[in-house]
Design a protein around this motif. Sequence first.
Motif, PDB file in Angstrom:
ATOM      1  N   VAL A 119       0.874  -1.183   0.000  1.00  0.00           N
ATOM      2  CA  VAL A 119       0.000   0.000   0.000  1.00  0.00           C
ATOM      3  C   VAL A 119       0.903   1.222   0.000  1.00  0.00           C
ATOM      4  N   ARG A 120       0.623   2.153  -0.912  1.00  0.00           N
ATOM      5  CA  ARG A 120       1.541   3.282  -1.091  1.00  0.00           C
ATOM      6  C   ARG A 120       0.811   4.617  -0.974  1.00  0.00           C
ATOM      7  N   LEU A 121       1.564   5.600  -0.553  1.00  0.00           N
ATOM      8  CA  LEU A 121       1.096   6.992  -0.545  1.00  0.00           C
ATOM      9  C   LEU A 121       2.224   7.837  -1.124  1.00  0.00           C
ATOM     10  N   GLY A 122       1.875   8.758  -1.986  1.00  0.00           N
ATOM     11  CA  GLY A 122       2.879   9.644  -2.570  1.00  0.00           C
ATOM     12  C   GLY A 122       3.997   8.879  -3.254  1.00  0.00           C
ATOM     13  N   GLY A 123       3.695   7.701  -3.804  1.00  0.00           N
ATOM     14  CA  GLY A 123       4.694   6.922  -4.531  1.00  0.00           C
ATOM     15  C   GLY A 123       5.666   6.165  -3.641  1.00  0.00           C
ATOM     16  N   ARG A 124       5.419   6.156  -2.336  1.00  0.00           N
ATOM     17  CA  ARG A 124       6.304   5.411  -1.428  1.00  0.00           C
ATOM     18  C   ARG A 124       5.486   4.413  -0.613  1.00  0.00           C
ATOM     19  N   LYS A 125       6.206   3.423  -0.061  1.00  0.00           N
ATOM     20  CA  LYS A 125       5.510   2.319   0.616  1.00  0.00           C
ATOM     21  C   LYS A 125       5.066   2.714   2.028  1.00  0.00           C
ATOM     22  N   LEU A 126       3.767   2.595   2.252  1.00  0.00           N
ATOM     23  CA  LEU A 126       3.195   2.882   3.567  1.00  0.00           C
ATOM     24  C   LEU A 126       3.046   1.608   4.378  1.00  0.00           C
ATOM     25  N   SER A 127       2.761   0.512   3.685  1.00  0.00           N
ATOM     26  CA  SER A 127       2.434  -0.733   4.380  1.00  0.00           C
ATOM     27  C   SER A 127       2.830  -1.935   3.536  1.00  0.00           C
ATOM     28  N   GLY A 128       3.345  -2.955   4.219  1.00  0.00           N
ATOM     29  CA  GLY A 128       3.677  -4.195   3.539  1.00  0.00           C
ATOM     30  C   GLY A 128       2.903  -5.344   4.160  1.00  0.00           C
ATOM     31  N   ILE A 129       2.585  -6.304   3.315  1.00  0.00           N
ATOM     32  CA  ILE A 129       1.747  -7.428   3.753  1.00  0.00           C
ATOM     33  C   ILE A 129       2.421  -8.742   3.396  1.00  0.00           C
ATOM     34  N   LEU A 130       2.431  -9.634   4.354  1.00  0.00           N
ATOM     35  CA  LEU A 130       3.092 -10.931   4.180  1.00  0.00           C
ATOM     36  C   LEU A 130       2.079 -12.009   4.533  1.00  0.00           C
ATOM     37  N   ILE A 131       1.944 -13.003   3.644  1.00  0.00           N
ATOM     38  CA  ILE A 131       1.028 -14.108   3.947  1.00  0.00           C
ATOM     39  C   ILE A 131       1.830 -15.401   3.936  1.00  0.00           C
ATOM     40  N   GLU A 132       1.806 -16.111   5.039  1.00  0.00           N
ATOM     41  CA  GLU A 132       2.495 -17.404   5.130  1.00  0.00           C
ATOM     42  C   GLU A 132       1.444 -18.472   5.410  1.00  0.00           C
ATOM     43  N   THR A 133       1.674 -19.657   4.836  1.00  0.00           N
ATOM     44  CA  THR A 133       0.647 -20.696   4.963  1.00  0.00           C
ATOM     45  C   THR A 133       1.253 -21.989   5.484  1.00  0.00           C
ATOM     46  N   SER A 134       0.397 -22.838   5.997  1.00  0.00           N
ATOM     47  CA  SER A 134       0.779 -24.205   6.329  1.00  0.00           C
ATOM     48  C   SER A 134      -0.147 -25.129   5.556  1.00  0.00           C
ATOM     49  N   MET A 135       0.481 -26.018   4.789  1.00  0.00           N
ATOM     50  CA  MET A 135      -0.302 -26.925   3.946  1.00  0.00           C
ATOM     51  C   MET A 135      -0.133 -28.354   4.451  1.00  0.00           C
ATOM     52  N   SER A 136      -1.134 -29.167   4.244  1.00  0.00           N
ATOM     53  CA  SER A 136      -0.987 -30.616   4.470  1.00  0.00           C
ATOM     54  C   SER A 136      -1.452 -31.307   3.196  1.00  0.00           C
ATOM     55  N   GLU A 137      -1.389 -32.630   3.198  1.00  0.00           N
ATOM     56  CA  GLU A 137      -1.851 -33.335   1.992  1.00  0.00           C
ATOM     57  C   GLU A 137      -3.308 -33.023   1.703  1.00  0.00           C
ATOM     58  N   ALA A 138      -4.044 -32.752   2.775  1.00  0.00           N
ATOM     59  CA  ALA A 138      -5.474 -32.477   2.604  1.00  0.00           C
ATOM     60  C   ALA A 138      -5.727 -31.039   2.145  1.00  0.00           C
ATOM     61  N   GLY A 139      -4.676 -30.223   2.118  1.00  0.00           N
ATOM     62  CA  GLY A 139      -4.874 -28.833   1.666  1.00  0.00           C
ATOM     63  C   GLY A 139      -4.394 -27.823   2.682  1.00  0.00           C
ATOM     64  N   LEU A 140      -4.984 -26.641   2.637  1.00  0.00           N
ATOM     65  CA  LEU A 140      -4.545 -25.541   3.498  1.00  0.00           C
ATOM     66  C   LEU A 140      -4.956 -25.792   4.950  1.00  0.00           C
ATOM     67  N   ARG A 141      -3.985 -25.728   5.856  1.00  0.00           N
ATOM     68  CA  ARG A 141      -4.311 -25.889   7.284  1.00  0.00           C
ATOM     69  C   ARG A 141      -4.663 -24.533   7.891  1.00  0.00           C
ATOM     70  N   TYR A 142      -3.805 -23.532   7.650  1.00  0.00           N
ATOM     71  CA  TYR A 142      -4.082 -22.171   8.131  1.00  0.00           C
ATOM     72  C   TYR A 142      -3.186 -21.206   7.385  1.00  0.00           C
ATOM     73  N   ALA A 143      -3.511 -19.939   7.519  1.00  0.00           N
ATOM     74  CA  ALA A 143      -2.671 -18.884   6.941  1.00  0.00           C
ATOM     75  C   ALA A 143      -2.403 -17.863   8.031  1.00  0.00           C
ATOM     76  N   VAL A 144      -1.222 -17.273   7.986  1.00  0.00           N
ATOM     77  CA  VAL A 144      -0.918 -16.154   8.889  1.00  0.00           C
ATOM     78  C   VAL A 144      -0.739 -14.917   8.010  1.00  0.00           C
ATOM     79  N   LEU A 145      -1.557 -13.916   8.302  1.00  0.00           N
ATOM     80  CA  LEU A 145      -1.480 -12.641   7.588  1.00  0.00           C
ATOM     81  C   LEU A 145      -0.700 -11.659   8.447  1.00  0.00           C
ATOM     82  N   GLY A 146       0.388 -11.118   7.910  1.00  0.00           N
ATOM     83  CA  GLY A 146       1.179 -10.143   8.665  1.00  0.00           C
ATOM     84  C   GLY A 146       1.082  -8.781   8.006  1.00  0.00           C
TER      85      GLY A 146
END
Length: 263
Positions: A119-146
């Motif tokens: 997310v940017r304001l005035g052409g510079r970065k205001l906010s950064g977002i990181l999404i990390e996940t944990s997967m198993s054979e059955a699919g997505l277990r959970y996600a952490v949104l930072g």
Amino acid sequence: MSIQRLDIPRLERALKGRRIGGRILYHGQVGSTMDEARLLAEAGEPEGTVIIAEEQTAGRGRFNRAWVSPPGENLAFSVVLRPAQAQLRYVNMAATLAVAGAAEALTGLQPTIKWPNDVRLGGRKLSGILIETSMSEAGLRYAVLGIGLNVNMDPSRFPEIAQLATSLLRETGRKADRTRVLQEVLARLDDLYQVVQGGGSLLSRWASRLETLGKVVQVRWRDQVLEGQATGVDDEGNLLLRQPDGSTIPVVAGEVTLQSSRG
Ligand code: BTN
């Protein structure tokens, strides 16, 4: 120097009953809120819990970069989420729209989104977002949104990000109430996440804030560099890149540099 701590009881009152933000775990100092959230998720923490720290000693960003955030000046938090796997793609849209909407409501300025999730304001970065996940054979277990959001930091104090980053303070010239900023972000995130969970789409709202569209860009992903014009996004949020040979390809992930800008 003493810091103005977040007012967690006020936040809890404001967000009572909401799924995201209904439970807030506050730390003075941690390594990374991503790791705290992951430990909780592994132990069965229900979705929506927010882990926030005044200071991270090992805050991280995308591409394993360090995340610079001086104690008590910004917001650095993670949220435990358990979306259906098909909804995972839309979590970054909810997060960027929540941050951009909150920043707009609080400042009257119009933040933009640099694909996929700065997310940017005035052409510079205001906010950064990181999404990390944990997967198993059955699919997505959970996600952490930072989410890291620069509120009262003066970026010029940090040479490594001075030209790239901004903050609400830098853009408005006045300090913001961090508790209020966090409340605005979490309330919006909760609303938007409900839309995602209900099968609704955030695509057109997200695309309308994407500053990347129409621009000539470079996209770096691992050791590949693609160049072309960003012509749009597809239903999944992939960037459509028209290459010099005229073909258009969907780009799933990467870091965009806008040509002839600070990137
Ligand atoms: C990016 O590179 O743009 C993403 C930055 C994400 C930073 C946030 S701060 C809270 C959470 N904890 C971390 O260690 N990283 C994320």
